[in-house]
Design a protein around this motif. Structure first.
Motif, PDB file in Angstrom:
ATOM      1  N   VAL A   1       0.639  11.434   1.491  1.00 19.84           N
ATOM      2  CA  VAL A   1       2.065  11.134   1.405  1.00 19.84           C
ATOM      3  C   VAL A   1       2.682  11.076   2.802  1.00 19.84           C
ATOM      4  CG1 VAL A   1       4.295  12.059   0.630  1.00 19.84           C
ATOM      5  CG2 VAL A   1       2.356  11.983  -0.950  1.00 19.84           C
ATOM      6  N   GLN A   2       2.299  12.010   3.688  1.00 21.07           N
ATOM      7  CA  GLN A   2       2.820  11.989   5.056  1.00 21.07           C
ATOM      8  C   GLN A   2       2.398  10.718   5.787  1.00 21.07           C
ATOM      9  OE1 GLN A   2       1.260  15.616   6.668  1.00 21.07           O
ATOM     10  NE2 GLN A   2       3.024  16.845   5.997  1.00 21.07           N
ATOM     11  N   LEU A   3       1.153  10.303   5.594  1.00 25.07           N
ATOM     12  CA  LEU A   3       0.654   9.084   6.225  1.00 25.07           C
ATOM     13  C   LEU A   3       1.388   7.860   5.675  1.00 25.07           C
ATOM     14  CD1 LEU A   3      -1.356   7.853   8.210  1.00 25.07           C
ATOM     15  CD2 LEU A   3      -3.032   7.809   6.358  1.00 25.07           C
ATOM     16  N   ALA A   4       1.656   7.852   4.378  1.00 27.77           N
ATOM     17  CA  ALA A   4       2.390   6.731   3.779  1.00 27.77           C
ATOM     18  C   ALA A   4       3.827   6.690   4.281  1.00 27.77           C
ATOM     19  CB  ALA A   4       2.361   6.843   2.252  1.00 27.77           C
ATOM     20  N   GLU A   5       4.456   7.850   4.438  1.00 26.87           N
ATOM     21  CA  GLU A   5       5.822   7.885   4.964  1.00 26.87           C
ATOM     22  C   GLU A   5       5.875   7.398   6.412  1.00 26.87           C
ATOM     23  OE1 GLU A   5       6.905  11.938   4.287  1.00 26.87           O
ATOM     24  OE2 GLU A   5       7.643  11.538   2.250  1.00 26.87           O
ATOM     25  N   ALA A   6       4.887   7.799   7.216  1.00 27.69           N
ATOM     26  CA  ALA A   6       4.840   7.335   8.611  1.00 27.69           C
ATOM     27  C   ALA A   6       4.613   5.827   8.667  1.00 27.69           C
ATOM     28  CB  ALA A   6       3.731   8.068   9.362  1.00 27.69           C
ATOM     29  N   THR A   7       3.772   5.310   7.778  1.00 27.54           N
ATOM     30  CA  THR A   7       3.542   3.869   7.722  1.00 27.54           C
ATOM     31  C   THR A   7       4.803   3.141   7.277  1.00 27.54           C
ATOM     32  OG1 THR A   7       1.233   4.315   7.145  1.00 27.54           O
ATOM     33  CG2 THR A   7       2.024   2.080   6.786  1.00 27.54           C
ATOM     34  N   GLN A   8       5.532   3.727   6.340  1.00 27.67           N
ATOM     35  CA  GLN A   8       6.784   3.134   5.874  1.00 27.67           C
ATOM     36  C   GLN A   8       7.816   3.073   7.002  1.00 27.67           C
ATOM     37  OE1 GLN A   8       8.781   5.370   2.778  1.00 27.67           O
ATOM     38  NE2 GLN A   8       9.437   3.464   1.794  1.00 27.67           N
TER      39      GLN A   8
ATOM     40  N   ALA B   1     -12.360  10.134  -3.421  1.00 25.63           N
ATOM     41  CA  ALA B   1     -12.675   8.771  -2.973  1.00 25.63           C
ATOM     42  C   ALA B   1     -11.426   7.888  -2.992  1.00 25.63           C
ATOM     43  CB  ALA B   1     -13.763   8.170  -3.857  1.00 25.63           C
ATOM     44  N   ASP B   2     -10.561   8.081  -3.984  1.00 24.18           N
ATOM     45  CA  ASP B   2      -9.303   7.328  -4.034  1.00 24.18           C
ATOM     46  C   ASP B   2      -8.407   7.684  -2.851  1.00 24.18           C
ATOM     47  OD1 ASP B   2     -10.135   6.170  -6.385  1.00 24.18           O
ATOM     48  OD2 ASP B   2      -9.004   7.558  -7.667  1.00 24.18           O
ATOM     49  N   VAL B   3      -8.355   8.980  -2.508  1.00 19.94           N
ATOM     50  CA  VAL B   3      -7.553   9.419  -1.368  1.00 19.94           C
ATOM     51  C   VAL B   3      -8.102   8.810  -0.082  1.00 19.94           C
ATOM     52  CG1 VAL B   3      -6.856  11.436  -0.004  1.00 19.94           C
ATOM     53  CG2 VAL B   3      -6.834  11.556  -2.488  1.00 19.94           C
ATOM     54  N   GLU B   4      -9.428   8.829   0.077  1.00 18.64           N
ATOM     55  CA  GLU B   4     -10.046   8.260   1.279  1.00 18.64           C
ATOM     56  C   GLU B   4      -9.791   6.763   1.377  1.00 18.64           C
ATOM     57  OE1 GLU B   4     -14.161   9.292   1.374  1.00 18.64           O
ATOM     58  OE2 GLU B   4     -13.748  11.444   1.363  1.00 18.64           O
ATOM     59  N   ASP B   5      -9.852   6.065   0.246  1.00 15.94           N
ATOM     60  CA  ASP B   5      -9.610   4.624   0.251  1.00 15.94           C
ATOM     61  C   ASP B   5      -8.172   4.304   0.656  1.00 15.94           C
ATOM     62  OD1 ASP B   5     -10.233   1.829  -0.282  1.00 15.94           O
ATOM     63  OD2 ASP B   5      -8.982   2.067  -2.078  1.00 15.94           O
ATOM     64  N   LEU B   6      -7.219   5.031   0.082  1.00 13.50           N
ATOM     65  CA  LEU B   6      -5.817   4.795   0.434  1.00 13.50           C
ATOM     66  C   LEU B   6      -5.537   5.170   1.883  1.00 13.50           C
ATOM     67  CD1 LEU B   6      -4.079   5.978  -2.853  1.00 13.50           C
ATOM     68  CD2 LEU B   6      -4.101   3.659  -1.938  1.00 13.50           C
ATOM     69  N   ALA B   7      -6.129   6.264   2.357  1.00 18.29           N
ATOM     70  CA  ALA B   7      -5.938   6.662   3.747  1.00 18.29           C
ATOM     71  C   ALA B   7      -6.541   5.618   4.693  1.00 18.29           C
ATOM     72  CB  ALA B   7      -6.554   8.030   3.996  1.00 18.29           C
ATOM     73  N   ARG B   8      -7.695   5.068   4.338  1.00 21.74           N
ATOM     74  CA  ARG B   8      -8.332   4.021   5.149  1.00 21.74           C
ATOM     75  C   ARG B   8      -7.445   2.789   5.212  1.00 21.74           C
ATOM     76  NH1 ARG B   8     -10.872  -0.145   3.562  1.00 21.74           N
ATOM     77  NH2 ARG B   8     -11.189   0.633   1.472  1.00 21.74           N
ATOM     78  N   ARG B   9      -6.876   2.418   4.078  1.00 19.63           N
ATOM     79  CA  ARG B   9      -5.971   1.266   4.048  1.00 19.63           C
ATOM     80  C   ARG B   9      -4.737   1.503   4.922  1.00 19.63           C
ATOM     81  NH1 ARG B   9      -4.969  -0.727  -2.098  1.00 19.63           N
ATOM     82  NH2 ARG B   9      -6.995  -1.647  -2.533  1.00 19.63           N
ATOM     83  N   LEU B  10      -4.140   2.687   4.777  1.00 19.01           N
ATOM     84  CA  LEU B  10      -2.935   2.994   5.554  1.00 19.01           C
ATOM     85  C   LEU B  10      -3.244   3.038   7.044  1.00 19.01           C
ATOM     86  CD1 LEU B  10      -1.321   5.684   3.241  1.00 19.01           C
ATOM     87  CD2 LEU B  10      -0.439   3.394   3.709  1.00 19.01           C
ATOM     88  N   ARG B  11      -4.395   3.580   7.420  1.00 18.19           N
ATOM     89  CA  ARG B  11      -4.786   3.605   8.828  1.00 18.19           C
ATOM     90  C   ARG B  11      -4.963   2.185   9.368  1.00 18.19           C
ATOM     91  NH1 ARG B  11      -9.128   8.487   8.015  1.00 18.19           N
ATOM     92  NH2 ARG B  11      -7.631  10.187   8.224  1.00 18.19           N
TER      93      ARG B  11
ATOM     94  N   THR C   1       0.832  -1.203   0.000  1.00 15.99           N
ATOM     95  CA  THR C   1       0.000   0.000   0.000  1.00 15.99           C
ATOM     96  C   THR C   1       0.866   1.252   0.000  1.00 15.99           C
ATOM     97  OG1 THR C   1      -1.674  -1.229   1.234  1.00 15.99           O
ATOM     98  CG2 THR C   1      -1.906   1.155   1.164  1.00 15.99           C
ATOM     99  N   VAL C   2       1.958   1.233   0.738  1.00 16.03           N
ATOM    100  CA  VAL C   2       2.879   2.378   0.739  1.00 16.03           C
ATOM    101  C   VAL C   2       3.453   2.584  -0.657  1.00 16.03           C
ATOM    102  CG1 VAL C   2       5.132   3.149   1.591  1.00 16.03           C
ATOM    103  CG2 VAL C   2       3.428   2.303   3.187  1.00 16.03           C
TER     104      VAL C   2
END
Length: 156
Positions: free
Chosen positions: A105-112, A55-65, A39-40
């Motif tokens: 991007v910040q959420l993906a970096e924190a998840t990474q 909706a794509d942003v919300e879906d990716l944010a939901r996955r990362l959360r 996902t990252v």
């Protein structure tokens, strides 16, 4: 519905015909670290395009959360990497095209970073769940010991 205590190896009673036994196999559990990394990569990959719609942003944010929650359960609480990721997860997605993509991007970096921490440190050691027959045997042994003790006590 009562489950049988006998393992399903075939027809136990030796009947031919009739109903066959149904076995349910669990799907292998997918590794949370691998799923989070994929996902990252969807967000931070070099050839990954920015999400087109909200909706794509919300879906990716939901996955990362969800990945942060799963990985957070596998790490010690209170580490800075986990706290940063959880803080970002608790924030709402900002309105607007650029702010929402920056947040993603910040959420993906924190998840990474959390994925890297879990891979480096490893998960917490968890106790293996004992099988039901082991628990039954332990209860039987305790009951038998109590019976032997009660029989050995002199009557007054």
């Amino acid at each position: 519905m009562r489950l049988s205590l006998v393992p399903r190896g075939g027809d136990i009673q030796g009947r031919s015909g009739g109903r066959g036994s149904v076995t349910v196999e669990r799907a292998p559990q997918r590794d949370h670290v691998v799923a989070a990394s994929e996902t990252v990569t969807l967000v931070l990959g070099d050839d990954s395009p920015l999400p087109e719609s909200a909706a794509d942003v919300e879906d990716l944010a939901r996955r990362l959360r969800g990945h942060v929650a799963q990985l957070g359960a596998r790490t010690a609480s209170g580490i800075p990497v986990l706290l940063r990721a959880q803080r970002l997860c608790s924030e709402s997605i900002p309105e607007g095209y650029m702010p929402s993509r920056v947040y993603l991007v910040q959420l993906a970096e924190a998840t990474q970073e959390l994925v890297a921490y879990v891979e480096r440190v490893g998960p917490r050691r968890r106790w293996r769940k004992p099988r039901i027959n082991v628990l039954r045997g332990a209860v039987f042994a305790v009951a038998l010991a109590c019976l032997v003790w009660a029989a050995s006590v002199p009557r007054t």
